[in-house]
Design an enzyme around this catalytic site. Structure first.
Site, PDB file in Angstrom:
ATOM      1  N   SER A  62      41.861  43.275  32.979  1.00 18.74           N
ATOM      2  CA  SER A  62      41.946  41.858  32.615  1.00 18.74           C
ATOM      3  C   SER A  62      40.918  41.425  31.576  1.00 18.74           C
ATOM      4  O   SER A  62      41.021  40.316  31.033  1.00 18.74           O
ATOM      5  CB  SER A  62      41.803  40.985  33.865  1.00 18.74           C
ATOM      6  OG  SER A  62      42.956  41.070  34.665  1.00 18.74           O
ATOM      7  N   LYS A  65      42.309  40.213  28.341  1.00 19.14           N
ATOM      8  CA  LYS A  65      42.974  38.907  28.202  1.00 19.14           C
ATOM      9  C   LYS A  65      42.361  38.004  27.139  1.00 19.14           C
ATOM     10  O   LYS A  65      43.092  37.460  26.303  1.00 19.14           O
ATOM     11  CB  LYS A  65      43.011  38.202  29.563  1.00 19.14           C
ATOM     12  CG  LYS A  65      43.900  38.888  30.587  1.00 19.14           C
ATOM     13  CD  LYS A  65      43.757  38.265  31.971  1.00 19.14           C
ATOM     14  CE  LYS A  65      44.649  38.948  32.999  1.00 19.14           C
ATOM     15  NZ  LYS A  65      44.455  38.416  34.357  1.00 19.14           N
ATOM     16  N   TYR A 188      52.160  44.679  28.320  1.00 19.34           N
ATOM     17  CA  TYR A 188      50.979  44.090  28.942  1.00 19.34           C
ATOM     18  C   TYR A 188      50.259  45.117  29.816  1.00 19.34           C
ATOM     19  O   TYR A 188      49.018  45.200  29.808  1.00 19.34           O
ATOM     20  CB  TYR A 188      51.383  42.867  29.769  1.00 19.34           C
ATOM     21  CG  TYR A 188      50.281  42.347  30.657  1.00 19.34           C
ATOM     22  CD1 TYR A 188      49.165  41.716  30.113  1.00 19.34           C
ATOM     23  CD2 TYR A 188      50.336  42.513  32.046  1.00 19.34           C
ATOM     24  CE1 TYR A 188      48.140  41.253  30.932  1.00 19.34           C
ATOM     25  CE2 TYR A 188      49.322  42.049  32.860  1.00 19.34           C
ATOM     26  CZ  TYR A 188      48.226  41.419  32.293  1.00 19.34           C
ATOM     27  OH  TYR A 188      47.216  40.967  33.104  1.00 19.34           O
ATOM     28  N   TYR A 240      38.128  33.700  37.529  1.00 17.61           N
ATOM     29  CA  TYR A 240      39.095  33.390  38.585  1.00 17.61           C
ATOM     30  C   TYR A 240      38.580  32.300  39.517  1.00 17.61           C
ATOM     31  O   TYR A 240      38.012  31.305  39.075  1.00 17.61           O
ATOM     32  CB  TYR A 240      39.474  34.658  39.350  1.00 17.61           C
ATOM     33  CG  TYR A 240      40.069  35.733  38.483  1.00 17.61           C
ATOM     34  CD1 TYR A 240      41.099  35.444  37.586  1.00 17.61           C
ATOM     35  CD2 TYR A 240      39.608  37.045  38.554  1.00 17.61           C
ATOM     36  CE1 TYR A 240      41.652  36.434  36.797  1.00 17.61           C
ATOM     37  CE2 TYR A 240      40.163  38.042  37.766  1.00 17.61           C
ATOM     38  CZ  TYR A 240      41.183  37.737  36.885  1.00 17.61           C
ATOM     39  OH  TYR A 240      41.710  38.706  36.103  1.00 17.61           O
ATOM     40  N   VAL A 258      39.676  44.317  36.985  1.00 16.51           N
ATOM     41  CA  VAL A 258      39.802  44.936  38.298  1.00 16.51           C
ATOM     42  C   VAL A 258      39.273  46.375  38.327  1.00 16.51           C
ATOM     43  O   VAL A 258      39.032  46.927  39.404  1.00 16.51           O
ATOM     44  CB  VAL A 258      41.265  44.865  38.767  1.00 16.51           C
ATOM     45  CG1 VAL A 258      42.141  45.851  38.005  1.00 16.51           C
ATOM     46  CG2 VAL A 258      41.378  45.085  40.266  1.00 16.51           C
TER      47      VAL A 258
END
Length: 427
Positions: A62, A65, A188, A240, A258
């Site tokens: 992530s 992103k 992705y 998050y 992650v």
């Protein structure tokens, strides 16, 4: 003498608590060595300090992103991207199947549903493979070297990508993109499987913190306003459900992944990264969070830490005498921002209307932002209208545009030599 920074990084890593669990919902990540630990800092000139398992490569996950969001903004423009993806914290888990009830957009690009929509915005007319290559090349430009894909992790993630596939179909159902959802999820997932090490992440973070310019290659990867937008979204959405705690305790725009990576980008100062696979319940690296808490506290990295007082901008303000008469001399120092420029305006106000020559010395000024430049030029213009001769000493070219607004410019430092006035050493 050797710099103590690597020793400091080692000390920080050694004093983190070893708890948390590796990600188990992706089989390949579940096999990660939980004891790996590394950290790196990249400075604005490209100097890298690192400690721990710095050669260990892992998948970006992530952390990709914000960088793909930057590529989409750069390619498609703000209006197009913001029409498809919002910038509000979601308050839900990273893989939540939710859209803004009013706009039907993903709430931000840092959760999975928003990141999937972001991937679709890059080269929307291209094939799946061409789109991914554009993403891989873009992330490589951020890192300053060519990045590869971990095919084993990619295959493992695709084997369990049911949730992301459902998110892609949800976005497609509200016209968030027009491509085949399966192609977007495959692209992705491959994006998340790009391999990096902790030094790559520090350089990538510093590129954002450096207004879009890679500190190693000196290549402009994205425009300054794009980097600012990305850092803003990272500040509010990058960690998050823990974004609020992170911002109050650490205060650095950040993004986690992650696989155990965390990046932090402190504008104009440093790009930081930590890698440790053990995660907390929110999905952030346990030891990574602890290390960043130390960085912020020990090195004063909190974004909202108060800067030095603006009065420090004026080094000297006095009168001097040369063979040609008396001069008003004002020497400035440090960065010029709105508050410090306002302090300079007050100093200029104190100059009597005696029509004497004024010399403004910027030799020790490190940078001038646009609002300060305009304030300074307007102040000088008004002094000229009062009958003063104004000279600008600017050996660093801190002010590239010296237009006073009426087609005239203040005289430069070379003209002062003929008047017999010597200012700051080196000017």
């Amino acid at each position: 003498m050797h710099t103590p920074i690597p020793d400091y990084l080692h000390e920080v890593l050694e004093n983190t608590r070893d708890d948390g669990e590796v990600a188990t919902y992706i089989p390949e990540l579940a096999r990660a060595n939980p004891d790996l630990l590394a950290s790196a800092l990249c400075m604005s000139d490209g100097k890298i300090y690192a400690a721990g398992d710095i050669h260990e490569r892992f998948t970006i996950q992530s952390i990709s992103k914000p960088f793909v969001y930057a590529l989409a903004l750069q390619e498609r423009g703000f209006e197009t991207v913001l029409d498809k993806i919002g910038v509000e914290p979601s308050g839900e888990s990273f893989n939540s199947a939710s859209l803004d009830p009013r706009t039907q957009r993903p709430e931000n690009p840092m959760v999975n549903i928003g990141a999937i929509a972001t991937h679709a915005l890059v080269r929307p007319e291209a094939s799946r493979d061409e789109r991914f290559e554009a993403v891989r090349a873009g992330l490589s430009a951020f890192a300053g070297r060519e990045l590869d894909v971990d095919e084993a992790v990619y295959a493992s993630e695709m084997g369990t990508a049911f949730r992301n596939m459902s998110l892609a179909y949800l976005v497609r159902s509200v016209d968030g993109f027009t491509q085949d959802p399966a192609d977007i999820v495959e692209g992705y997932t491959r994006q998340c499987s790009i391999l990096v090490d902790v030094r790559d992440l520090a350089v990538m973070a510093m590129t954002l913190a450096n207004a879009g310019i890679n500190p190693i290659t000196q290549e402009r990867v994205v425009d300054e306003h794009v980097a600012q937008q990305v850092l803003s979204v990272m500040t509010t959405c990058g960690m998050y459900d823990a974004a609020g705690d992170w911002m109050t305790q650490v205060g650095i725009p950040a993004k986690s992944g992650v696989a155990g990576g965390i990046i932090g980008a402190l504008p104009g100062q440093v790009g930081a990264a930590v890698f440790s696979p053990r995660l907390d319940p929110v999905g952030n690296s346990v030891r990574g969070v602890q290390a960043f808490e130390r960085f912020s506290g020990d090195m004063g990295m909190h974004l909202l830490k108060s800067p030095p007082l603006s009065r420090d901008v004026i080094r000297h303000a006095n009168r001097r005498v040369s063979g040609q008469g008396e001069f008003h001399v004002i020497e400035l120092q440090g960065p010029l921002r709105f508050s410090s420029a306002e302090r300079v305006m007050r100093e200029l106000e104190q100059i009597p209307n005696d029509r004497k020559t004024i010399a403004l010395d910027l030799a020790r000024v490190s940078s001038v932002d646009d609002v300060s430049r305009r304030m300074l030029m307007e102040g000088l213009r008004r002094l000229i209208l009062e009958g003063h001769a104004v000279y600008l000493v600017d050996p660093r070219s801190s002010i590239p545009n010296r237009d006073l607004g009426d087609g005239t410019f203040p005289a430069d430092a070379a003209s002062l030599e003929t008047l017999g006035l010597a200012l700051t050493e080196g000017s």
